[in-house]
Motif scaffolding. Structure first.
Motif, PDB file in Angstrom:
ATOM      1  N   CYS A 260       0.765   3.871  -3.165  1.00 44.74           N
ATOM      2  CA  CYS A 260       0.311   5.230  -2.835  1.00 44.74           C
ATOM      3  C   CYS A 260       1.327   6.263  -3.306  1.00 44.74           C
ATOM      4  O   CYS A 260       0.957   7.318  -3.837  1.00 44.74           O
ATOM      5  CB  CYS A 260       0.083   5.371  -1.324  1.00 44.74           C
TER       6      CYS A 260
ATOM      7  N   GLU B  39      -9.508   3.185  -3.798  1.00 47.19           N
ATOM      8  CA  GLU B  39      -8.526   2.163  -3.413  1.00 47.19           C
ATOM      9  C   GLU B  39      -8.339   1.141  -4.526  1.00 47.19           C
ATOM     10  O   GLU B  39      -9.307   0.674  -5.098  1.00 47.19           O
ATOM     11  CB  GLU B  39      -8.995   1.433  -2.146  1.00 47.19           C
TER      12      GLU B  39
ATOM     13  N   SER C  42      -3.737   1.139  10.002  1.00 48.59           N
ATOM     14  CA  SER C  42      -3.210  -0.073   9.375  1.00 48.59           C
ATOM     15  C   SER C  42      -3.204  -1.221  10.374  1.00 48.59           C
ATOM     16  O   SER C  42      -3.489  -1.043  11.567  1.00 48.59           O
ATOM     17  CB  SER C  42      -1.765   0.177   8.914  1.00 48.59           C
TER      18      SER C  42
ATOM     19  N   ALA D  64      -3.451   1.415  -8.663  1.00 45.17           N
ATOM     20  CA  ALA D  64      -3.506   2.638  -7.855  1.00 45.17           C
ATOM     21  C   ALA D  64      -3.557   3.884  -8.727  1.00 45.17           C
ATOM     22  O   ALA D  64      -4.261   4.853  -8.411  1.00 45.17           O
ATOM     23  CB  ALA D  64      -2.300   2.692  -6.913  1.00 45.17           C
TER      24      ALA D  64
ATOM     25  N   ASP E 185     -13.396  -9.197  -8.672  1.00 51.12           N
ATOM     26  CA  ASP E 185     -12.071  -9.818  -8.669  1.00 51.12           C
ATOM     27  C   ASP E 185     -11.926 -10.812  -9.817  1.00 51.12           C
ATOM     28  O   ASP E 185     -10.854 -10.928 -10.425  1.00 51.12           O
ATOM     29  CB  ASP E 185     -11.810 -10.510  -7.338  1.00 51.12           C
TER      30      ASP E 185
ATOM     31  N   ASP F 292      -8.290 -11.229   8.827  1.00 51.26           N
ATOM     32  CA  ASP F 292      -8.861 -10.331   7.826  1.00 51.26           C
ATOM     33  C   ASP F 292     -10.131  -9.650   8.303  1.00 51.26           C
ATOM     34  O   ASP F 292     -10.390  -8.485   7.964  1.00 51.26           O
ATOM     35  CB  ASP F 292      -9.151 -11.104   6.530  1.00 51.26           C
TER      36      ASP F 292
ATOM     37  N   GLY G 190       0.812  -1.214   0.000  1.00 55.80           N
ATOM     38  CA  GLY G 190       0.000   0.000   0.000  1.00 55.80           C
ATOM     39  C   GLY G 190       0.844   1.262   0.000  1.00 55.80           C
ATOM     40  O   GLY G 190       0.540   2.232  -0.699  1.00 55.80           O
TER      41      GLY G 190
ATOM     42  N   VAL H 145      -7.597  -2.684  -5.717  1.00 58.60           N
ATOM     43  CA  VAL H 145      -8.191  -3.848  -5.055  1.00 58.60           C
ATOM     44  C   VAL H 145      -7.229  -5.009  -4.859  1.00 58.60           C
ATOM     45  O   VAL H 145      -7.635  -6.090  -4.448  1.00 58.60           O
ATOM     46  CB  VAL H 145      -9.429  -4.334  -5.844  1.00 58.60           C
ATOM     47  N   HIS H 146      -5.929  -4.783  -5.114  1.00 56.22           N
ATOM     48  CA  HIS H 146      -4.992  -5.906  -5.106  1.00 56.22           C
ATOM     49  C   HIS H 146      -4.603  -6.399  -3.720  1.00 56.22           C
ATOM     50  O   HIS H 146      -3.961  -7.435  -3.578  1.00 56.22           O
ATOM     51  CB  HIS H 146      -3.728  -5.532  -5.878  1.00 56.22           C
ATOM     52  N   GLY H 147      -4.933  -5.668  -2.681  1.00 53.67           N
ATOM     53  CA  GLY H 147      -4.547  -6.097  -1.347  1.00 53.67           C
ATOM     54  C   GLY H 147      -3.111  -5.739  -1.013  1.00 53.67           C
ATOM     55  O   GLY H 147      -2.396  -5.117  -1.806  1.00 53.67           O
ATOM     56  N   SER H 148      -2.677  -6.152   0.166  1.00 51.32           N
ATOM     57  CA  SER H 148      -1.378  -5.719   0.684  1.00 51.32           C
ATOM     58  C   SER H 148      -0.203  -6.543   0.167  1.00 51.32           C
ATOM     59  O   SER H 148       0.944  -6.132   0.319  1.00 51.32           O
ATOM     60  CB  SER H 148      -1.394  -5.760   2.213  1.00 51.32           C
TER      61      SER H 148
ATOM     62  N   ALA I 140      -3.695  -0.152   0.752  1.00 51.09           N
ATOM     63  CA  ALA I 140      -4.086  -1.551   0.946  1.00 51.09           C
ATOM     64  C   ALA I 140      -4.143  -1.827   2.439  1.00 51.09           C
ATOM     65  O   ALA I 140      -3.475  -1.156   3.232  1.00 51.09           O
ATOM     66  CB  ALA I 140      -3.090  -2.495   0.278  1.00 51.09           C
TER      67      ALA I 140
END
Length: 349
Positions: A19, A274, A45, A294, A246, A82, A15, A276-279, A74
């Motif tokens: 960013c 945001e 976070s 991003a 997804d 989660d 993330g 959507v790929h996650g961290s 993310a």
């Protein structure tokens, strides 16, 4: 020069990396279009949760309430379940600010063929209901820890909630290709999905220029793989929209390409943007995260803030880089770094 104050939540994992890429592009497009951005960064976070016991402070919503928009990198870490990170940050923001539209465009770019063999251009949008539906807090656990342990989870669908998301999708379809697909499962889910179908039919009658059809979610997933070029706008409940968006991103070649916006169409509250790929904790710090999700998300934010030409320029730059260069991050089969791709997009601007 117009100015905007943006709340930035880099979050976890990659993330922070994406960013930084998005901000670099925003600053570049700002110089071109006379738009100034001021960024206020927040450390909300999983790292904060592990250190302080909460994803964000109790007054978190008040701290970002008056920003023009929120940009999130993310959220997620292996050490934090989660459901803790989701219900501790994303869902409170989405619901507290009535961001009832989750908008996820999908496109197969020239030069980035997806994993599927398709007969036409893929350019669709998933409109996901974002604040109710299957992701409710209604339910509970009983006889926990015993042989009779059980869990009950209830979905919540309101006439107001379904109506407003369907209206948004219909209006979007009118501006695009004039076709709307509604995701349902009314043959198996006896109450909420027939209710959803009824409202879709009622609202569709007020938009005669839009061709509307309903598809059961299981068949729709198959059709989205077999013929993604046949879809324009898809409207879906919270759970179905989450899955479909997804899936559609994978059809486009990588979830690293996929942007998203959590929108309050009334503009009473700030909207949140945001990728959507996650961290992606497995690639943190290696400098290989795909920044396009991003950067495309930043383009969506520009459009929401009233800068459609600047937004279009960013998307054109992404398209140009993919069509005219071989720069690809590893998720797309290449060896380019996050910085390589970001720099190329800025140069294309």
């Amino acid at each position: 020069m117009r100015s905007h104050r943006i709340a930035v939540i880099p979050g976890d994992g990659i993330g922070t990396e994406v960013c930084a890429a998005a901000r670099a592009v925003l600053d570049a497009i700002g110089r071109k279009h006379a738009i100034a951005f001021t960024y206020d960064e927040f450390d909300w976070s999983c790292a904060r949760y592990l250190a302080e016991g909460s994803m964000m402070p109790d007054d978190g919503l008040d701290l970002v309430r008056h920003h023009d928009a929120i940009f999130l990198g993310a959220v997620g870490a292996p050490a934090v379940p989660d459901h803790v990170s989701l219900w501790g940050l994303l869902i409170p923001i989405r619901r507290g600010f009535q961001q009832f539209v989750n908008l996820r465009p999908i496109r197969v770019f020239d030069g980035v063929p997806g994993p599927l063999r398709t007969s036409g251009a893929v350019d669709l949008v998933v409109v996901r209901e974002n604040v109710e539906g299957e992701y409710s807090e209604v339910g509970g656990r009983l006889y926990r820890g015993t042989a009779a342990d059980m869990a009950v989870q209830e979905a919540v669908f309101t006439r107001a909630g379904v109506t407003r998301i369907v209206d948004y999708a219909l209006e979007l379809a009118e501006r695009r290709g004039g076709r709307l697909t509604s995701a349902t499962k009314s043959n198996g889910i006896i109450h909420t999905m027939p209710f959803w179908d009824e409202i879709v039919a009622e609202r569709s009658a007020t938009h005669p220029g839009v061709i509307t059809r309903a598809e059961h979610i299981d068949a729709l997933c198959a059709k989205l793989v077999l013929g993604p070029e046949g879809f324009d706008v898809i409207v879906a409940s919270n759970l179905f929209g989450d899955i479909l968006s997804d899936l559609a991103a994978a059809v486009a070649g990588s979830i690293g390409l996929a942007p998203a916006a959590n929108i309050d169409p009334t503009r009473t509250y700030p909207s949140m943007f945001e990728p959507v790929h996650g961290s992606a904790p497995d690639i943190v710090g290696r400098g290989i995260a795909n920044p396009v999700g991003a950067i495309w998300t930043a383009s969506m934010m520009l459009d929401h803030l009233g800068h459609p030409e600047a937004a279009a320029d960013v998307l054109t730059a992404i398209t140009q880089v993919f069509a005219t260069t071989s720069l690809r991050t590893p998720d797309l089969g290449g060896t380019a770094t996050t910085a390589d791709l970001t720099h190329a997009i800025i140069e294309a601007l």
